[in-house]
Design a protein around this motif. Structure first.
Motif: not given
Ligand SMILES: Nc1ncnc2c1ncn2[C@@H]1O[C@H](COP(=O)(O)OP(=O)(O)OP(=O)(O)O)[C@@H](O)[C@H]1O
Ligand SMILES: [Mg+2]
Length: 335
Positions: A223-225, A233-252
């Motif tokens: 539900d949250k990543v 922790v580089m990035e944390m968000s609810d799952s939908l926003s995470f996969y839709k709008n990941a913003q950290h270059p490492y996450t990308n």
């Protein structure tokens, strides 16, 4: 809104590095380095990161196997590092763990029925042990009559993980920490085990911290990543926003490694290959720990540490001075 079951506040776990015949401390491995996280009741928090980024150390610290260097862990609002011995014993029921390699966590000479019965015996939770063990075996998809008296080596990897899960749910815990529970399994078996964990979550109202080194594994269940890199922790968000709008270059970069199920799309997938080696957590880079491998790093990233800051309206947090906006269509696909 659901309330937090587990809150981690500015947690640090540093291991001393000792050298020479006098075993002098020459530095520290910052395995967990200022982590803030929270998990609500009934939710699944997925934690992802490369090998050595501190995932297992974080898990071991939550269940009390590792002492934190500093910071706080709150379980149902109470601070774990200050628990008394009696509270710790109760906590061992409430928080359970599922490990990556069930074979090493199962006694090879103990029958499966006895393995699952062990925590029930230790906490004397039932008068009818055999009945409860068989009930648990059924819950995790094992055959009680056939499997009860067998030894672990007679099972496949997926079945062994089911035994590990039966043990973990035996005492009706509130929180289960799954430390790479499917990493050692074939992809088809991975999906079965993840589906089982999801079914059990609904039936038993469980909360999970689900650790993986690959974002595709947790895409369906979390539900949250949270993405970790060198203990942070580089990035944390609810799952939908995470996969839709990941913003950290490492996450990308991590997201770009997930293959598309559609071969046409897969052919055009552009993988971001990180430059350089993963630095040692004993000597992390100054400023943003990711700057040595980041294609967008600027001068100030080398000296200043970006805090984990909320971006936009959602509960989306990013530790980067120059995040990348990346709105993208997301389909929650099953493995
Ligand atoms: N008991 C310990 N003593 C010293 N260093 C340790 C100890 N436990 C872990 N470390 C170090 O802490 C860092 C984080 O290790 P950890 O096992 O938490 O990583 P991880 O993210 O779980 O990795 P993996 O994906 O390989 O399981 C590593 O550099 C590891 O060598
Ligand atoms: Mg680990």
């Amino acid at each position: 809104m659901s309330e937090p079951l587990l809150q981690i506040r500015d947690l640090n776990v540093h291991f001393p590095v000792k050298e020479g015949i006098f075993q002098k401390t020459t530095g520290h491995v910052k395995a967990v380095n200022g982590v803030d996280l929270s998990v609500n009741k009934g939710e699944t928090l997925g934690i992802v990161g490369e090998s050595g980024c501190g995932k297992s150390t974080l898990a071991r610290t939550i269940i009390g196997l590792q002492k934190p260097t500093s910071g706080d862990i709150l379980f149902e609002g109470e601070s774990l590092p200050n628990y008394s011995a009696k509270q710790m014993r109760a906590l061992r029921r409430d928080i359970q763990m599922v490990f990556q390699d069930p074979f090493t966590s199962l006694n090879p000479r103990m029958k499966v029925g006895d393995t699952i019965a062990a925590p029930l015996k230790a906490y004397k939770t039932t008068n009818n042990l055999e009945h409860r063990v068989k009930e648990l075996m059924e819950l995790v998809g094992l055959k009680p009559d056939d499997h009860y008296n067998r030894l672990p080596h007679e099972f496949s990897g997926g079945q062994r993980q089911r035994i590990g899960i039966a043990r973990a749910i035996a005492l009706e815990p509130k929180l289960i920490i799954c430390d790479e529970p499917v990493s050692a399994l074939d992809v088809s078996v991975q999906a079965q085990v993840i589906n089982l964990l999801e079914d059990l979550q609904k039936q038993l109202n469980l909360t999970y911290v689900f650790i993986a080194h690959d974002l595709s594994v947790i895409k369906h269940i979390a539900d949250k990543v949270a993405v970790m890199y060198l203990g942070k922790v580089m990035e944390m968000s609810d799952s939908l926003s995470f996969y839709k709008n990941a913003q950290h270059p490492y996450t990308n970069a991590l997201l770009s490694a997930i293959p598309f199920p559609d071969p046409e799309k897969e052919r055009t997938r552009q993988r971001i290959v990180l430059r350089g080696e993963l630095p040692s957590p004993a000597d992390p880079p100054s400023g943003c720990v990711f700057h040595t491998r980041c294609q967008f790093a600027r001068e100030d990233c080398k000296t200043n540490t970006p805090p984990l800051k909320q971006k936009g309206q959602n509960e989306h947090y990013v530790a980067c001075f120059y995040p990348i906006e990346r709105e993208q269509e997301v389909k929650q696909t099953k493995l």
